[in-house]
Design an enzyme around this catalytic site. Structure first.
Site, short mmCIF file in Angstrom:
data_model
loop_
_atom_site.label_atom_id
_atom_site.label_comp_id
_atom_site.label_asym_id
_atom_site.label_seq_id
_atom_site.Cartn_x
_atom_site.Cartn_y
_atom_site.Cartn_z
CE1 TYR A 97 0.01 3.23 7.49
CE2 TYR A 97 -1.02 4.35 9.34
CZ TYR A 97 -1.00 3.33 8.42
OH TYR A 97 -2.00 2.38 8.43
CE LYS A 145 4.06 3.78 12.96
NZ LYS A 145 4.37 3.13 11.70
CG HIS A 191 -2.15 -0.79 1.07
ND1 HIS A 191 -3.36 -0.42 1.63
CD2 HIS A 191 -2.39 -1.93 0.39
CE1 HIS A 191 -4.29 -1.30 1.30
NE2 HIS A 191 -3.72 -2.24 0.57
N PRO A 242 -3.72 1.14 18.68
CG PRO A 242 -5.47 -0.32 18.28
CD PRO A 242 -4.82 0.47 19.34
P1 FAS Z 1 1.99 -10.94 22.00
O1 FAS Z 1 1.07 -10.52 23.11
O2 FAS Z 1 1.48 -11.04 20.60
O3 FAS Z 1 2.60 -12.38 22.34
C1 FAS Z 1 2.99 -12.70 23.67
C2 FAS Z 1 2.87 -14.19 23.82
O4 FAS Z 1 3.34 -14.53 25.13
C3 FAS Z 1 1.44 -14.67 23.71
O5 FAS Z 1 1.34 -15.75 22.82
C4 FAS Z 1 1.09 -15.09 25.13
O6 FAS Z 1 0.22 -16.20 25.17
C5 FAS Z 1 2.44 -15.46 25.69
N1 FAS Z 1 2.52 -15.35 27.15
C6 FAS Z 1 1.94 -14.41 27.94
N2 FAS Z 1 2.27 -14.66 29.24
C7 FAS Z 1 3.07 -15.76 29.24
C8 FAS Z 1 3.72 -16.50 30.26
N3 FAS Z 1 3.60 -16.15 31.54
N4 FAS Z 1 4.46 -17.57 29.90
C9 FAS Z 1 4.59 -17.93 28.60
N5 FAS Z 1 3.99 -17.27 27.58
C10 FAS Z 1 3.24 -16.20 27.91
N6 FAS Z 1 -1.00 -3.84 16.69
C11 FAS Z 1 -1.12 -3.22 15.50
O7 FAS Z 1 -0.10 -2.79 14.95
N7 FAS Z 1 -2.36 -3.07 14.91
C12 FAS Z 1 -3.51 -3.57 15.49
O8 FAS Z 1 -4.60 -3.43 14.96
C13 FAS Z 1 -3.42 -4.23 16.72
N8 FAS Z 1 -4.53 -4.76 17.31
C14 FAS Z 1 -4.40 -5.39 18.55
C15 FAS Z 1 -5.53 -5.94 19.20
C16 FAS Z 1 -5.40 -6.55 20.47
C17 FAS Z 1 -6.62 -7.14 21.16
C18 FAS Z 1 -4.13 -6.63 21.09
C19 FAS Z 1 -3.96 -7.27 22.45
C20 FAS Z 1 -3.01 -6.10 20.44
C21 FAS Z 1 -3.13 -5.50 19.16
N9 FAS Z 1 -2.03 -4.97 18.48
C22 FAS Z 1 -2.13 -4.34 17.29
C23 FAS Z 1 -0.73 -5.07 19.05
C24 FAS Z 1 -0.21 -6.45 18.76
O9 FAS Z 1 -0.19 -6.66 17.38
C25 FAS Z 1 1.13 -6.57 19.42
O10 FAS Z 1 1.94 -5.43 19.15
C26 FAS Z 1 1.87 -7.80 19.02
O11 FAS Z 1 1.05 -8.90 19.27
C27 FAS Z 1 3.17 -7.83 19.82
O12 FAS Z 1 3.70 -9.09 19.72
P2 FAS Z 1 4.42 -9.77 20.99
O13 FAS Z 1 5.34 -8.81 21.61
O14 FAS Z 1 4.91 -11.08 20.51
O15 FAS Z 1 3.24 -9.96 22.08
C1 PHB Z 2 -5.84 -3.65 10.85
O1 PHB Z 2 -6.14 -4.49 11.76
O2 PHB Z 2 -5.97 -3.90 9.63
C2 PHB Z 2 -5.33 -2.30 11.25
C3 PHB Z 2 -5.36 -1.94 12.60
C4 PHB Z 2 -4.89 -0.70 12.97
C5 PHB Z 2 -4.39 0.17 12.00
C6 PHB Z 2 -4.34 -0.21 10.67
C7 PHB Z 2 -4.82 -1.46 10.28
O3 PHB Z 2 -3.93 1.40 12.37
#
Ligand code: FAS
Ligand code: PHB
Length: 390
Positions: A385, A297, A72, A293
């Site tokens: 961005y 980032k 994009h 979100p």
């Molecule tokens: P993660 O949270 O993905 O992974 C951590 C892992 O550690 C998980 O699998 C968990 O089960 C495990 N864990 C936790 N405690 C533990 C323990 N005690 N022992 C062993 N394992 C354990 N980012 C965006 O850029 N755009 C978005 O739209 C967006 N939407 C999101 C929506 C939600 C609901 C959430 C929670 C986050 C969102 N994010 C978004 C942010 C998300 O993408 C994170 O930045 C990304 O998952 C980060 O990855 P990790 O650091 O690996 O953490």
């Molecule tokens: C997506 O889930 O596609 C998403 C979420 C947050 C953004 C952009 C895209 O800022």
């Protein structure tokens, strides 16, 4: 069990770190508390910065992304019925982002780890790091009714916001910075063609809405909702009607609705923990920071943390230098805070804040009108961005 780097958490941070280290001959073990199906069932981010795209390709896990991902070069911001395209490529000398779901990134990383006989312990309980301030740290976990121990040189805390790693840093050392927003995002995934070929970030008097996608027949939509909202209060019909009410007329007209295949509410917060290291423990990804979100980032900050941390481990094992490890926290935090600022700015610009009534609303309108009229303002938005340099 003995390894060089014990990784707590099998999300994108832990998996990417393990993959990069493996390719440089550095052993690691991932210990994940959930099942693989659970981890792969989470619908999260959708936009990858060029830095993450480059890291995935270099780590040998970019093929499916290059086949199925959507490059994009711009996105729209809508305000008072007008749509302003932010020409990222034109404003940043050709930089762009890749639309490819985090779920797919995680799946590609799991597949790569499996193909290279990576050691991933799923459904581990009571994962606990020990002796982090010594030269012989280790972690323990429960599985199959037994206590297991992994002796290691280092522990990487990649266990997300609710993990155990950050809590292992003494309260006398750890400093936490947090801002909780007075709203959340209600997200829907639907097997429908996206309303537009690029993302649309919508500011409306009823609140923020985002039109995104995963492919040409899988759309991802979000609407700002009250912080105490329950998903059960939102039928598909109610969601589609609310979304349409927040879109400019042409997008509302073109919106293809259909049954939701995923519906969830995510709270919004800005959070940073300092420092990101303690003895032989290093935090990366959501374990160390959370962004709203809005600026896409979260996943991308996890990537730059892993870039710095993997480089530091490689320098230690290949050159015997711990300089990278000593500087990791300070280096990573510099980029983290810039993304924290940008995500806060974009969230403040586009969401309806109850306390903004009157003056705040007018300032928001003026900020958006200025952005729509200024190439300099659009350039600042675009360069953040697509992702600031690592
Ligand atoms: P993660 O949270 O993905 O992974 C951590 C892992 O550690 C998980 O699998 C968990 O089960 C495990 N864990 C936790 N405690 C533990 C323990 N005690 N022992 C062993 N394992 C354990 N980012 C965006 O850029 N755009 C978005 O739209 C967006 N939407 C999101 C929506 C939600 C609901 C959430 C929670 C986050 C969102 N994010 C978004 C942010 C998300 O993408 C994170 O930045 C990304 O998952 C980060 O990855 P990790 O650091 O690996 O953490
Ligand atoms: C997506 O889930 O596609 C998403 C979420 C947050 C953004 C952009 C895209 O800022």
């Amino acid at each position: 069990m003995q390894t060089q780097v014990a990784i707590i958490g099998g999300g994108p941070s832990g998996l990417l770190l393990s993959q990069i280290l493996h390719l440089r001959g550095i052993q690691s073990v991932i210990v994940e508390q959930k099942s693989r199906a659970y981890v792969l069932g989470r619908i999260r981010a959708g936009v990858l910065e060029q830095g993450l795209v480059d890291m995935l390709r270099a780590a040998g896990v970019g093929d499916r992304m290059d086949r199925e991902g959507l490059p994009h070069e711009g996105f729209d911001i809508a305000h008072k019925g007008k749509r302003q395209r932010i020409d990222m490529a034109g404003l940043t000398g050709g930089k762009s982002v890749m639309v490819y779901g985090q779920t797919e990134v995680t799946l590609d990383l799991y597949d790569a780890r499996d193909q290279m006989d990576g050691i991933i312990v799923d459904e581990a309980e009571d994962v606990t790091p020990h002796d982090l301030n010594t030269d012989n740290p280790y972690i323990t976990y429960e599985k199959g009714g037994e206590t297991h121990r992994i002796d290691c040189d280092f522990v990487a805390g990649c266990d997300g916001f609710h993990g155990v790693s950050r809590k292992a840093i003494p309260a006398t050392i750890l400093r936490e910075y947090e801002k909780v927003y007075p709203f959340g995002w209600l997200g829907v995934l639907s097997e429908t063609p996206p309303v537009s070929h690029e993302l649309i970030y919508n500011h409306s008097d009823r609140g923020f809405a985002l039109c995104s996608m995963r492919n040409d027949n899988l759309s991802r939509y979000y609407v700002q909702c009250a912080i105490q909202e329950e998903v059960s209060n939102w039928s598909d019909d109610r969601f589609w009607e609310e979304l349409k009410s927040r879109l400019p007329a042409d997008a509302a007209r073109d919106l293809v609705m259909g049954p939701s295949i995923e519906k969830s509410i995510a709270p919004l917060r800005s959070f940073v923990a300092e420092p990101l290291s303690y003895g032989r423990l290093f935090l990366a990804g959501d374990a160390g920071h959370i962004v709203p979100p809005t600026g896409a980032k979260g996943l991308n900050l996890a990537a730059s943390d892993i870039h710095y941390l993997s480089e530091a481990f490689i320098r230690f094992y290949e050159e015997g230098s711990d300089t990278g490890l000593k500087n990791y926290s300070e280096t990573a935090l510099k980029r983290i805070w810039k993304a924290m600022r940008f995500s806060w700015w974009m969230t403040t610009l586009l969401h309806k804040f109850p306390e903004n009534e009157g003056f705040g609303d007018r300032i928001q309108d003026t900020e958006l009108e200025y952005l729509f009229s200024s190439k300099a303002a659009q350039t600042a938005l675009a360069e953040n961005y697509v992702g600031l340099p690592y």
